[in-house]
Design an enzyme around this catalytic site. Structure first.
Site, short mmCIF file in Angstrom:
data_model
loop_
_atom_site.label_atom_id
_atom_site.label_comp_id
_atom_site.label_asym_id
_atom_site.label_seq_id
_atom_site.Cartn_x
_atom_site.Cartn_y
_atom_site.Cartn_z
N GLU A 113 0.85 -1.19 0.00
CA GLU A 113 0.00 0.00 0.00
C GLU A 113 0.88 1.23 0.00
O GLU A 113 2.05 1.15 0.35
CB GLU A 113 -0.85 0.03 1.28
CG GLU A 113 -1.80 -1.14 1.39
CD GLU A 113 -2.37 -1.29 2.79
OE1 GLU A 113 -2.28 -0.33 3.60
OE2 GLU A 113 -2.90 -2.37 3.07
N CYS A 409 18.65 48.71 12.96
CA CYS A 409 18.65 49.91 13.81
C CYS A 409 19.60 49.80 15.00
O CYS A 409 19.72 50.73 15.79
CB CYS A 409 17.23 50.22 14.30
SG CYS A 409 16.64 49.02 15.50
N CYS A 424 13.15 42.56 17.44
CA CYS A 424 13.73 43.87 17.72
C CYS A 424 12.66 44.69 18.44
O CYS A 424 11.59 44.93 17.89
CB CYS A 424 14.13 44.53 16.41
SG CYS A 424 14.49 46.28 16.64
N CYS A 430 12.57 51.51 14.42
CA CYS A 430 13.27 50.59 13.51
C CYS A 430 12.63 50.69 12.11
O CYS A 430 11.46 50.37 11.93
CB CYS A 430 13.17 49.17 14.06
SG CYS A 430 14.02 47.97 13.06
S1 IVH Z 1 -1.11 0.43 8.80
C1 IVH Z 1 -0.43 -1.52 12.87
N1 IVH Z 1 -1.08 1.46 6.40
O1 IVH Z 1 1.68 5.37 9.24
C2 IVH Z 1 -0.20 -0.81 11.59
N2 IVH Z 1 -0.47 2.87 8.21
O2 IVH Z 1 3.92 4.74 11.00
C3 IVH Z 1 -1.15 0.27 11.42
N3 IVH Z 1 0.06 5.15 7.54
O3 IVH Z 1 -0.08 5.40 12.26
C4 IVH Z 1 -0.86 1.17 10.34
N4 IVH Z 1 -0.32 4.90 5.39
O4 IVH Z 1 -0.88 6.89 10.36
C5 IVH Z 1 -0.86 1.69 7.71
N5 IVH Z 1 -1.17 2.20 4.22
C6 IVH Z 1 -0.94 2.43 5.50
C7 IVH Z 1 -0.54 3.70 5.99
C8 IVH Z 1 -0.30 3.87 7.35
C9 IVH Z 1 0.04 5.74 6.35
C10 IVH Z 1 0.44 5.83 8.79
C11 IVH Z 1 -0.51 5.62 9.92
C12 IVH Z 1 0.27 4.95 11.00
C13 IVH Z 1 1.67 5.34 10.64
C14 IVH Z 1 2.63 4.32 11.16
#
Ligand code: IVH
Length: 669
Positions: A113, A409, A424, A430
């Protein structure tokens, strides 16, 4: 490293990291990049592993950051909100894969992801309805921001479909598209509010606003990536996300099921360049084990799941030479250090200057003149220096010392306790402050004197025709006509637009005065509460801080502005010139139901905004005040009313009235 040395370093790292956590999560204002932060955290983690005698449950390596604020009600997360382990290289990714394959005893399916760089949110649904949205908070409990989240269009308030668990939690990331962020910062700059450092901070700052209407106007988006429930519809992460997308959740199309680690690396490589085309920021990729059974087997560390890892992309960075540091003085006297750099190409533009923010930042970076520095352009507006390449450090070079005297100044600079900036104090003499104040005064959102511009102000100032903004109203044609560049027509134009400014409303005049920390929005709030300048001049600290938008810093600044005789005499001259120093009555009375009642509004409401309630109170003959006192008749109390206000109301014996009760009261015949 010796044991004693390690102890000292561990302590130092812990304090430093806690400070960065505070900057990032609470102030929404990080001073180092994620990469530098991870370096510190890694160093600490390594030392703690090497010297287990110094391990501590309180160490930042054992905790996730904390975004809890006092204004919101807090609730426990049913399932803790953890972080993700980070990796920056393919080697680290391969190590992760080996660990996972070892546990599974064979090849593993992963889901890839995008790692969205926003503010995480955890939303509980019961019987298909959204019941509560919590921020990450400290990972165990978070702030209840349900009302705000309900204003975000891409988040369903109700879901429909098959296989929906009776209760489930959907987690995702709330994002601010880059275009919205740029627009927002433009506005903030004009209002003299500090710009948000990047879209992530803007998104999380927006989520924590008390007025849901402003949240709605900021066009936030949300991407979902995690479904949790006692009984899930499928036994794979991918299956569950795809199912949730059928219920109405915006699960990104970019998610991929990868059957080999090569497919994972392809995904990473592909998005490294593709990410630049996205309308919002991502800072990496998240790789998750697909099978829930295997996830369960792998389990969690204190901070993060062992079944997932983040692969972080490095922000685009170049190195160049720091030639000098110059200091700019703003109209309020603020000193901003700016790094002058050997020009270098970065993310498509030539960079010559970088912001250094303040003295703390220079000290934190330990900058020396002629250093080779790393410059980064993340979501930030101007590039910033994120580090020094120590291998090029000249032995003889000295650390940059912040200036002690104003370069314009010569006045000794001041730094207030708790503020990061020097300024300042030579408010009266100034030159850039004097000129800056006049420029601010004539600007569009202030007095809107469009016949004048920066250049004309410069000229009039240099000819000693204006020293402060009250002087503008004494300008006469015979003084202007002899000046070069000025034809009769332009003189008439200038004088006409100065005269037209007499019709500008009181709140604009307040903003135009250029009181430190009083931006356009704050000026509007003040004008709505202290309906004439004389009321405002008389206001004391408690009355001022009684307005929600006014904290101690703004209140102190207003008080010191009006304590200055020179300012008062300028205001008197402006009054004589005919400027509006009083809010015009705009509400027509509807009834006298609230006649004689003094009402404080507190919390967040469902049917009207706070501004609307203020108007409603006035229409029914009541008075809305900001500060709670023995004279308050009752508090119109919404949700999320702060605990300290509740406590004070109890002490003073002031009753609370709920929103619906109030609406019934004013609706009755
Ligand atoms: S999964 C237990 N998936 O990254 C794992 N987190 O560093 C739960 N985040 O707190 C998170 N994209 O705010 C997950 N595709 C994604 C994400 C993601 C951004 C953020 C999220 C999390 C943080 C962790």
């Amino acid at each position: 490293m010796k044991q004693s040395e390690a102890k000292g370093r561990i302590e130092k790292l812990r304090t430093e990291i806690e400070e960065h956590n505070h900057n990032y999560y609470v102030l929404n204002n990080p001073v180092i990049s994620d990469f530098e932060y991870d370096l510190l955290l890694n160093e600490l983690d390594t030392l703690e592993k090497k010297f287990p005698e110094f391990r501590s449950e309180d160490s930042p390596t054992r905790k996730v950051g904390n975004d809890i604020t006092r204004e919101f009600q807090q609730y426990d997360h049913k399932y803790p909100m953890l972080s993700l382990g980070n990796s920056y290289s393919k080697e680290e990714l391969m190590e992760f894969n080996s660990r996972v394959e070892k546990a599974s005893g064979g090849p593993v399916e992963y889901v890839c992801e995008l790692k969205y760089d926003g503010a995480s949110i955890s939303i509980t649904y019961r019987n298909g309805n959204m019941v509560r949205a919590l921020t990450r908070g400290d990972g165990t409990k978070g702030d209840d921001v349900t009302l705000n989240v309900k204003t975000i269009r891409s988040i369903p308030v109700k879901v429909k479909g098959e296989l929906i668990p009776g209760e489930f939690i959907m987690r995702g990331e709330i994002l601010m598209p880059r275009s919205v962020f740029d627009r927002l910062n433009e506005v903030r700059k004009k209002e003299e509010l500090p710009p948000f450092a990047n879209p992530r901070n803007a998104a999380s700052g927006t989520l924590k606003l008390l007025d849901s209407r402003i949240v709605a106007s900021r066009e936030l988006d949300c991407k979902f990536y995690f479904l949790l429930a006692e009984e899930l519809p499928h036994d794979t992460h991918y299956g569950n996300l795809k199912e949730a997308s059928k219920w109405g959740f915006r699960v990104p199309d970019s998610i991929r099921l990868c059957r080999t680690i090569d497919e994972v690396t392809n995904f990473i490589n592909n998005w490294e360049s593709e990410r630049k085309k996205l309308p919002f920021d991502i800072d990496g990729v998240v790789i998750k084990v697909n099978s829930l059974a295997l996830q369960k087997e792998l389990g969690y560390t204190a901070k993060s799941p062992r079944w997932a890892i983040a692969f972080k992309y490095k922000a685009e960075q170049v190195s160049t030479k720091l030639l000098s540091v110059s200091y700019q003085i703003g109209r309020t006297g603020n000193v901003t250090p700016v790094a002058n750099l050997e020009p270098v190409l970065l993310a498509g533009t030539t960079v010559k200057r970088a912001s250094l923010h303040n003295a703390d930042q220079i000290a934190l970076l330990g900058l020396h003149l002629n250093d080779i520095v790393y410059v980064e352009k993340g979501g930030e507006i101007i590039p910033k220096i994120v580090g020094v390449d120590h291998s090029f450090r000249n032995e003889n070079s000295r650390e940059i010392e912040f200036i002690s005297y104003c370069p314009e100044c010569g006045t000794e600079l001041v730094k207030n306790e708790g503020e990061a900036n020097h300024y300042c104090p030579n408010y009266l003499h100034c030159p850039p402050q004097l000129k800056g104040r006049i420029e601010h005064f004539i600007s569009r959102k202030a007095m809107d004197i469009d016949g004048l511009g920066e250049e004309t102000v410069d000229l009039l100032f240099s000819r000693n025709l204006i020293r402060n903004y009250a002087d503008l109203y004494d300008l006469r044609a015979e003084q202007l006509i002899p000046l070069e560049r000025f034809g009769e027509k332009s003189v008439i134009n200038i004088l006409r637009s100065i005269k037209a400014s007499l019709n500008v409303p009181y709140s604009n005049v307040l903003f135009a005065l250029g009181i430190r920390h009083v931006g356009e929005t704050v000026a509007k709030k003040i004008a709505g509460t202290f309906r004439s300048i004389d009321d405002l001049i008389k206001a004391d600290y408690d009355q001022l801080t009684g307005i929600r938008e006014i904290g101690p810093k703004i209140a102190a600044s207003i008080i010191s502005f009006f304590a200055d005789e020179e300012n008062l005499s300028i205001i008197n001259r402006l009054k004589e010139a005919g400027l509006k120093f009083r809010e015009e009555a705009k509400t027509n009375t509807v009834s006298g139901k609230l006649e004689g009642k003094t009402i404080v509004i507190s919390g967040v409401f469902q049917h009207h905004t706070r501004e609307e309630y203020k108007e409603i109170i006035e229409k029914h003959g009541g008075r809305n005040t900001a500060s709670l006192s023995g004279n308050t008749s009752f508090i119109l109390a919404g949700t999320n009313m702060g605990p300290s206000k509740k406590e004070k109301a109890k002490e003073l014996g002031v009753p609370l009235m709920e929103e619906n009760e109030f609406l019934i009261l004013i609706a009755e015949d």
